[in-house]
Design a protein around this motif. Structure first.
Motif: not given
Length: 119
Positions: A1-8, A25-31, A38-47, A72-73
């Motif tokens: 876990m790198i970071c977290t975000a919360v909302d009401k 980071v562009c080289s960071q892989l995101c599973l 739609g996450f692949a449009k925002r981040h190149a490393g999204a899978c 992997l997930r």
């Protein structure tokens, strides 16, 4: 876990990700799971896994890709399960709302420490 975000209240994960505007980071892989299509449009490393069309089955190559991604997930889902063992997400949060984010980040820090020093 790198970071977290919360909302009401109840908020969709992908909507929360968009609102948080976390730098990636562009080289960071995101599973990600199917809800993050739609996450692949925002981040190149999204899978993300591919969805099948209504009347056509998935081709064999895409099915194998989805299965490899699911393998992997599993680690991500186990990490979420470890959060739930602290009962922060398991039921209704009954403490001060202002401290929810602080407690969430403290638990993430504990889990990160435990993962880094597990041998």
């Amino acid at each position: 876990m790198i970071c977290t975000a919360v909302d009401k209240g109840k908020t969709d994960d992908f909507k929360l990700l968009k609102q948080s505007r976390l730098p990636f980071v562009c080289s960071q892989l995101c599973l990600a799971e199917r809800g993050y299509q739609g996450f692949a449009k925002r981040h190149a490393g999204a899978c993300t896994p591919t969805k099948k069309c209504r009347k056509q089955p998935l081709p064999k190559a895409e099915k194998q890709h989805n299965q490899a991604l699911a393998r992997l997930r599993v680690r991500v889902e186990l990490g979420i399960r470890r959060f739930k063992s602290f009962r922060l997400f398991s039921g209704c949060y009954r403490h001060r709302r202002r401290r929810f984010g602080l407690r969430l980040n403290l638990i993430a820090g504990l889990l990160n420490y435990e993962l880094a020093h597990a041998s």
